[in-house]
Design a protein around this motif. Structure first.
Motif, PDB file in Angstrom:
ATOM      1  N   SER A  45      63.824 -61.632  18.276  1.00 51.19           N
ATOM      2  CA  SER A  45      64.648 -61.468  19.479  1.00 51.19           C
ATOM      3  C   SER A  45      65.855 -62.393  19.488  1.00 51.19           C
ATOM      4  CB  SER A  45      63.801 -61.728  20.729  1.00 51.19           C
ATOM      5  OG  SER A  45      62.720 -60.831  20.809  1.00 51.19           O
ATOM      6  N   TYR A  46      65.966 -63.239  18.475  1.00 54.20           N
ATOM      7  CA  TYR A  46      67.046 -64.216  18.425  1.00 54.20           C
ATOM      8  C   TYR A  46      68.005 -63.893  17.268  1.00 54.20           C
ATOM      9  CZ  TYR A  46      64.010 -66.522  21.731  1.00 54.20           C
ATOM     10  OH  TYR A  46      63.230 -66.790  22.831  1.00 54.20           O
ATOM     11  N   PRO A  47      69.137 -64.592  17.182  1.00 54.92           N
ATOM     12  CA  PRO A  47      70.180 -64.190  16.231  1.00 54.92           C
ATOM     13  C   PRO A  47      69.760 -64.259  14.760  1.00 54.92           C
ATOM     14  CG  PRO A  47      71.080 -65.670  17.897  1.00 54.92           C
ATOM     15  CD  PRO A  47      69.597 -65.680  18.074  1.00 54.92           C
ATOM     16  N   PHE A  48      70.336 -63.330  13.985  1.00 56.03           N
ATOM     17  CA  PHE A  48      70.301 -63.375  12.525  1.00 56.03           C
ATOM     18  C   PHE A  48      71.744 -63.656  12.114  1.00 56.03           C
ATOM     19  CE2 PHE A  48      70.928 -61.461   8.363  1.00 56.03           C
ATOM     20  CZ  PHE A  48      69.819 -61.884   7.643  1.00 56.03           C
ATOM     21  N   VAL A  49      71.999 -64.873  11.666  1.00 57.73           N
ATOM     22  CA  VAL A  49      73.370 -65.310  11.394  1.00 57.73           C
ATOM     23  C   VAL A  49      73.602 -65.367   9.887  1.00 57.73           C
ATOM     24  CG1 VAL A  49      75.063 -67.143  11.742  1.00 57.73           C
ATOM     25  CG2 VAL A  49      73.388 -66.640  13.526  1.00 57.73           C
ATOM     26  N   ARG A  50      74.558 -64.559   9.418  1.00 56.41           N
ATOM     27  CA  ARG A  50      74.855 -64.483   7.982  1.00 56.41           C
ATOM     28  C   ARG A  50      76.005 -65.418   7.633  1.00 56.41           C
ATOM     29  NH1 ARG A  50      78.207 -61.831   4.382  1.00 56.41           N
ATOM     30  NH2 ARG A  50      77.203 -61.122   2.447  1.00 56.41           N
ATOM     31  N   VAL A  51      75.816 -66.195   6.573  1.00 58.13           N
ATOM     32  CA  VAL A  51      76.850 -67.090   6.070  1.00 58.13           C
ATOM     33  C   VAL A  51      77.076 -66.769   4.597  1.00 58.13           C
ATOM     34  CG1 VAL A  51      77.519 -69.489   5.621  1.00 58.13           C
ATOM     35  CG2 VAL A  51      76.165 -68.929   7.654  1.00 58.13           C
ATOM     36  N   ASN A  52      78.302 -66.380   4.246  1.00 59.60           N
ATOM     37  CA  ASN A  52      78.641 -66.137   2.839  1.00 59.60           C
ATOM     38  C   ASN A  52      79.165 -67.446   2.261  1.00 59.60           C
ATOM     39  OD1 ASN A  52      79.730 -65.408   0.346  1.00 59.60           O
ATOM     40  ND2 ASN A  52      80.333 -63.383   1.071  1.00 59.60           N
ATOM     41  N   CYS A  53      78.320 -68.133   1.539  1.00 61.48           N
ATOM     42  CA  CYS A  53      78.672 -69.460   1.031  1.00 61.48           C
ATOM     43  C   CYS A  53      79.827 -69.415   0.036  1.00 61.48           C
ATOM     44  CB  CYS A  53      77.447 -70.108   0.375  1.00 61.48           C
ATOM     45  SG  CYS A  53      76.080 -70.403   1.514  1.00 61.48           S
ATOM     46  N   ALA A  54      80.023 -68.260  -0.610  1.00 62.13           N
ATOM     47  CA  ALA A  54      81.101 -68.143  -1.589  1.00 62.13           C
ATOM     48  C   ALA A  54      82.450 -67.936  -0.921  1.00 62.13           C
ATOM     49  CB  ALA A  54      80.814 -66.979  -2.537  1.00 62.13           C
ATOM     50  N   ALA A  55      82.447 -67.524   0.340  1.00 63.25           N
ATOM     51  CA  ALA A  55      83.694 -67.169   1.024  1.00 63.25           C
ATOM     52  C   ALA A  55      84.247 -68.287   1.890  1.00 63.25           C
ATOM     53  CB  ALA A  55      83.475 -65.916   1.872  1.00 63.25           C
ATOM     54  N   ILE A  56      83.488 -69.360   2.094  1.00 61.60           N
ATOM     55  CA  ILE A  56      83.954 -70.448   2.969  1.00 61.60           C
ATOM     56  C   ILE A  56      84.662 -71.515   2.127  1.00 61.60           C
ATOM     57  CG2 ILE A  56      83.279 -72.224   4.621  1.00 61.60           C
ATOM     58  CD1 ILE A  56      80.815 -70.624   5.265  1.00 61.60           C
ATOM     59  N   LEU A  81      86.773 -76.048   5.071  1.00 65.29           N
ATOM     60  CA  LEU A  81      86.333 -75.524   6.364  1.00 65.29           C
ATOM     61  C   LEU A  81      84.811 -75.441   6.474  1.00 65.29           C
ATOM     62  CD1 LEU A  81      88.899 -72.598   6.831  1.00 65.29           C
ATOM     63  CD2 LEU A  81      89.000 -74.895   7.792  1.00 65.29           C
ATOM     64  N   PHE A  82      84.120 -75.932   5.475  1.00 63.63           N
ATOM     65  CA  PHE A  82      82.657 -75.800   5.431  1.00 63.63           C
ATOM     66  C   PHE A  82      81.997 -76.385   6.677  1.00 63.63           C
ATOM     67  CE2 PHE A  82      78.518 -77.639   4.393  1.00 63.63           C
ATOM     68  CZ  PHE A  82      77.842 -76.532   3.931  1.00 63.63           C
ATOM     69  N   GLU A  83      82.338 -77.633   7.008  1.00 64.81           N
ATOM     70  CA  GLU A  83      81.700 -78.295   8.153  1.00 64.81           C
ATOM     71  C   GLU A  83      82.077 -77.615   9.461  1.00 64.81           C
ATOM     72  OE1 GLU A  83      81.243 -82.669   8.183  1.00 64.81           O
ATOM     73  OE2 GLU A  83      82.489 -82.623   6.392  1.00 64.81           O
ATOM     74  N   PHE A 112      71.024 -66.918   7.401  1.00 62.77           N
ATOM     75  CA  PHE A 112      70.944 -66.327   6.061  1.00 62.77           C
ATOM     76  C   PHE A 112      72.095 -66.863   5.222  1.00 62.77           C
ATOM     77  CE2 PHE A 112      72.045 -62.524   3.307  1.00 62.77           C
ATOM     78  CZ  PHE A 112      71.071 -62.808   2.360  1.00 62.77           C
ATOM     79  N   LEU A 113      71.787 -67.701   4.259  1.00 62.62           N
ATOM     80  CA  LEU A 113      72.792 -68.311   3.390  1.00 62.62           C
ATOM     81  C   LEU A 113      72.935 -67.457   2.135  1.00 62.62           C
ATOM     82  CD1 LEU A 113      71.629 -72.030   3.749  1.00 62.62           C
ATOM     83  CD2 LEU A 113      73.410 -70.846   5.048  1.00 62.62           C
ATOM     84  N   ASP A 114      73.867 -66.511   2.200  1.00 62.39           N
ATOM     85  CA  ASP A 114      74.096 -65.607   1.074  1.00 62.39           C
ATOM     86  C   ASP A 114      74.976 -66.292   0.034  1.00 62.39           C
ATOM     87  OD1 ASP A 114      73.851 -63.309  -0.373  1.00 62.39           O
ATOM     88  OD2 ASP A 114      75.313 -62.150   0.786  1.00 62.39           O
ATOM     89  N   GLU A 115      74.797 -65.907  -1.233  1.00 63.17           N
ATOM     90  CA  GLU A 115      75.567 -66.485  -2.346  1.00 63.17           C
ATOM     91  C   GLU A 115      75.439 -68.015  -2.359  1.00 63.17           C
ATOM     92  OE1 GLU A 115      76.567 -64.411  -4.400  1.00 63.17           O
ATOM     93  OE2 GLU A 115      76.928 -62.551  -3.311  1.00 63.17           O
ATOM     94  N   ILE A 116      74.232 -68.520  -2.134  1.00 65.35           N
ATOM     95  CA  ILE A 116      74.015 -69.964  -2.069  1.00 65.35           C
ATOM     96  C   ILE A 116      74.352 -70.646  -3.398  1.00 65.35           C
ATOM     97  CG2 ILE A 116      71.575 -69.824  -2.726  1.00 65.35           C
ATOM     98  CD1 ILE A 116      73.048 -72.217  -0.128  1.00 65.35           C
ATOM     99  N   GLY A 117      74.260 -69.902  -4.493  1.00 64.78           N
ATOM    100  CA  GLY A 117      74.567 -70.473  -5.804  1.00 64.78           C
ATOM    101  C   GLY A 117      76.028 -70.818  -5.989  1.00 64.78           C
ATOM    102  N   ASP A 118      76.903 -70.270  -5.141  1.00 65.95           N
ATOM    103  CA  ASP A 118      78.342 -70.538  -5.230  1.00 65.95           C
ATOM    104  C   ASP A 118      78.784 -71.677  -4.327  1.00 65.95           C
ATOM    105  OD1 ASP A 118      79.160 -68.403  -7.069  1.00 65.95           O
ATOM    106  OD2 ASP A 118      78.501 -67.056  -5.479  1.00 65.95           O
ATOM    107  N   LEU A 119      77.851 -72.342  -3.678  1.00 70.30           N
ATOM    108  CA  LEU A 119      78.202 -73.439  -2.779  1.00 70.30           C
ATOM    109  C   LEU A 119      78.722 -74.619  -3.589  1.00 70.30           C
ATOM    110  CD1 LEU A 119      77.977 -74.027   0.314  1.00 70.30           C
ATOM    111  CD2 LEU A 119      75.872 -75.260  -0.219  1.00 70.30           C
ATOM    112  N   PRO A 120      79.919 -75.140  -3.257  1.00 69.84           N
ATOM    113  CA  PRO A 120      80.470 -76.278  -4.010  1.00 69.84           C
ATOM    114  C   PRO A 120      79.519 -77.470  -4.001  1.00 69.84           C
ATOM    115  CG  PRO A 120      82.153 -75.323  -2.587  1.00 69.84           C
ATOM    116  CD  PRO A 120      80.848 -74.666  -2.221  1.00 69.84           C
TER     117      PRO A 120
END
Length: 468
Positions: free
Chosen positions: A205-216, A220-222, A254-262
């Motif tokens: 019933s609560y949010p599903f928040v998607r974060v594309n780690c490769a696109a940030i 601007l990460f923080e 949901f941390l998508d593309e986590i492998g691309d995180l600097p």
């Protein structure tokens, strides 16, 4: 002459009693006090004036003799306070408080407060509350639209044993809040699995928040993940902004593309995952967020840990429940069921009479390597539905690069990558357009829907020569 201590104490006590007597009599609210038996021991001037009675004459009477629907004696019996209770008297509405007074464990009296203007205030507050509830429902609906899920376990289509095991493990993950790491090639459906876990969990019933780690951008990460206060930096929203982790409170991030995180941003993420608290940029208030984390990547994180481009401690924090989705080429039993599923899903978007595939088309799909996995298969089916006239989809309706003759012409092997398929497709499309336009590049560019300069650049890049 100095007063004796006893005289001073008595005077102080008398003054105190007079002070409270005056205070209560001049209050703009009604005050009534009864003993544990419900008999009145005090009635202030304000309440007596409203009732049209002499306050002194009411002392000793039962509360119901003075106010017939009084509940003071009931509160004396139950010991339960009644705060902000509606009260009707003389065709008027009031709000009352009834509070038991205790001495030790014994109830010795009950205090009643009558708020003469309280009813109007409560009505106004009720109207405001109704408006706020309406707005809240609207915002919750918008939040669900933006941060909701579209996929469930019913969206995971296939009959292979490998996919069955993935679904079984994912279902187990819905029963707890442990971090989940989903790995697999691009296009295998990692986000579908993530959304299905959220949609079937206690956090649905609560949010599903998607974060594309490769696109940030790392700058601007923080700001994106933790948010910022107004005026935190140049160009910041003057109202401030909640970060992804704050929005995900009680839900799933949901941390998508986590492998691309600097690498330099990984320690900051690790701390939030471990502590579940952070500060907005420019703020000094510690924010706690209760979220569940699901991460996904198409990269081999253990290799990145080995070469130092991914922190080992972050990997172990994420890799509690590990789900590795096999490539589509390794679960052939899922190809045709998926194809039929995509045909049904596309019916509302593509006006086609085709409802199935003929045997030759199925065989062609089964023989393809699917470097783009289920995402590529969906694209193929949608193209075929557009091309199909009526009846089942045939080999001729499928994209040209799947045709055996085209594969042979362009040297496409079973193990070719998606990039190689796309290159072959571009070459074929340009050659077909040039042939149809009689080698007129401007006409061919218009037919392809691109600028002439872009056509020249692609021809040079792909080594396409105009035949004389």
């Amino acid at each position: 002459m100095d007063a004796s201590p006893n005289h001073s104490h008595a005077t102080t006590l008398q003054l105190t009693e007079n002070f409270y007597q005056s205070l209560l009599d001049n209050m703009k609210i009604g005050v009534i006090v009864c003993n544990a038996a419900g008999h009145i021991i005090y009635l202030n001037e304000t309440y007596a004036s409203f009732l049209g009675i002499d306050p002194a004459a009411q002392i000793g009477k039962h509360a119901t003799e003075v106010v017939e629907n009084s509940r003071l004696h009931i509160v004396a019996q139950t010991g339960q306070a009644e705060i902000n209770y509606p009260h009707e008297f003389k065709d008027k509405s009031f709000v009352v408080h009834r509070v038991p007074i205790r001495e030790g464990n014994e109830i010795i009296a009950v205090l009643g407060l009558v708020l003469f203007s309280g009813a109007d205030i409560v009505k106004r507050l009720a109207v405001q509350l109704s408006h706020l509830q309406t707005k809240l429902q609207m915002y919750e609906s918008e939040l669900q639209t933006v941060h909701g899920t579209h996929y469930t376990f019913d969206s995971i289509v296939g009959s292979s044993d490998a996919l069955g095991r993935i679904k079984e493990e994912a279902l187990k993950a819905t029963l707890n809040d442990f971090p989940v790491l989903i790995t697999g090639e691009s296009g295998t459906g990692k986000e579908i699995i993530a959304q299905a876990i959220h949609a079937d969990s206690a956090r649905r019933s609560y949010p599903f928040v998607r974060v594309n780690c490769a696109a940030i951008p790392k700058e601007l990460f923080e700001a994106e993940l933790f948010g910022y206060e107004r005026g935190a930096f140049t160009g910041a929203d003057r109202r401030g902004k909640a970060g992804k982790f704050e929005v995900a409170n009680l839900g799933t991030i949901f941390l998508d593309e986590i492998g691309d995180l600097p690498l330099e941003t990984q320690p900051k993420l690790l701390r939030v995952l471990e502590m579940k608290e952070f500060e907005r940029i420019g703020g000094n208030r510690l924010i706690h967020s209760d979220f569940r984390v699901i991460a996904a990547t198409n990269q081999k994180l253990m290799e990145k840990v080995a070469d130092g481009s991914f922190r080992a401690d972050l990997f172990y924090r994420l890799n509690v429940i590990a789900l590795d989705i096999p490539a589509l080429r390794n679960r052939q039993e899922d190809i045709i069921p998926l194809a039929h599923h995509f045909m049904r899903c596309s019916e509302t978007c593509v006006m086609s009479d085709a409802t199935t595939l003929d045997q030759a088309a199925e065989n062609l799909l089964l023989g393809h390597h699917w470097p783009g996995n289920a995402r590529e298969l969906r694209n193929v089916i949608e193209q075929a539905l557009v091309a199909a006239k009526s009846g089942p989809i045939t080999v001729d309706d499928l994209p040209f690069y799947l045709q055996p003759s085209v594969k042979k012409k362009f040297g496409i092997r079973r193990t070719s990558t998606l990039k190689e398929y796309l290159r072959a497709a571009e070459i074929h499309a340009i050659q077909e357009a040039l042939a149809a336009a009689g080698n007129n590049k401007s006409m061919a560019a218009r037919q392809l829907g691109i600028h002439r300069t872009l056509l020249y650049n692609k021809m040079n890049k792909l080594g396409i020569k105009i035949k004389s």
